[in-house]
Design a protein around this motif. Structure first.
Motif: not given
Lengths: 128, 180
Positions: B70-74, B60-64, B122-131, B157-163
């Motif tokens: 996504a903008p630049s997140l770095t 569902s998330v992938r599709y939605q 997840w990809k960045a756009r999917e995290l954005y959608w979920i949030t 952006a923070f989530l993509m960096h957290m690992a």
């Protein structure tokens, strides 16, 4: 009324099953004081399965913490402490006291709940 | 085979499927009405049910989220403000490196996942959608009406960096004041 031969066959089949049931389900190693079944629920209620895959607990395939299988057969907890009930309780209650660099947080687990978790985790490998 | 015989076979198949379907629905309804299903969170789903629901969530998330760009997140500033939002809104349920979630997050079912491994799922756009939209029946709220759009992207952006963060890195990032 069942035919005698069928009844015998059924009896032969069910007897070993009944005998297996009458034995204790798990053989706990010495020094374990907690209650494994309460421990299973406690592991869930402290969200241990958010980071660890734990047999007997429904959850996602996560790889944040190690899989908690066969702890009784392992030699060390977090590569530091020899595996025994006291050390496992100490690690669960305050992992950062043992390894300041660990990403595993202090989850405010009570002594009683840590004992129950330990009982569950250390009997896992011993279950039939 | 005569046409008559063929028709009888088809009728039997259709009737069997219909009867089984009605019986199944009726049985499910009676089970619900009996109240035997345990809705308590100390009783877990069966693993196959959990796995199925999780798979449905992923699809569902992938599709939605498929058309979101996504903008630049770095930018370090963006990551730092994301860390401040994370500390204020997310850590209660999801925890962070070396930081436990609050009791309310610990005892939820399904359990809110740790987010240090999100980039594996997840990809960045999917995290954005979920949030932004939340996930129904999981306890994950929608933040669309409570966070600005740039705040949501900064959290992503923070989530993509957290690992990449050690507990010490997280502590110093989360201590910092939010960048205005």
């Amino acid at each position: 009324m069942m035919r005698p031969r069928l009844r015998h066959a059924l009896l032969l089949f069910t007897l070993p099953v009944l005998m297996a049931c009458s034995q204790p389900a798990s053989v706990a190693p010495a020094g374990l004081h907690g209650n494994p079944e309460r421990g299973r629920i406690a592991l869930m209620q402290y969200a241990c399965h958010a980071c660890h895959q734990i047999p007997g607990i429904t959850g996602a395939k996560v790889f944040v913490g190690p899989r908690l299988t066969g702890l009784a057969e392992r030699k060390y907890i977090a590569g530091r402490l020899p595996v025994n009930p006291d050390n496992l309780v100490a690690w669960i209650r305050d992992p950062q006291k043992i390894d300041p660099l660990t990403a595993m947080p202090n989850l405010q687990v009570t002594q009683e709940h840590a004992l129950d978790m330990t009982a569950y985790l250390l009997t896992l490998g011993h279950q039939p | 085979m005569t046409p008559d015989k063929k028709r009888t076979i088809w009728k039997t198949i259709v009737a069997t499927v219909a009867v089984l379907g009605v019986a199944g629905l009726g049985g499910a309804y009676l089970f619900m009405e009996s109240g035997r299903y345990n809705v308590g969170t100390t009783s877990q789903h069966w693993q196959p049910v959990h796995t199925l629901l999780e798979h449905g969530l992923l699809k569902s998330v992938r599709y939605q989220a498929r058309n979101i760009e996504a903008p630049s997140l770095t930018a370090p500033q963006m990551i730092a403000s994301g860390a401040a939002v994370y500390r204020a809104r997310c850590v209660q349920c999801h925890g962070a490196p070396g930081v436990a979630q609050d009791d309310l997050g610990k005892s939820m079912q399904p359990v809110p996942g740790p987010l240090v491994d999100v980039t594996q799922r997840w990809k960045a756009r999917e995290l954005y959608w979920i949030t932004r939209h939340g996930i129904s029946m999981t306890g994950m709220p929608a933040w669309e009406f409570h966070l600005r759009d740039d705040e949501i992207w900064s959290v992503v952006a923070f989530l993509m960096h957290m690992a990449a963060l050690s507990p010490q890195d997280y502590a110093s990032l989360a201590r910092a004041e939010p960048v205005k």
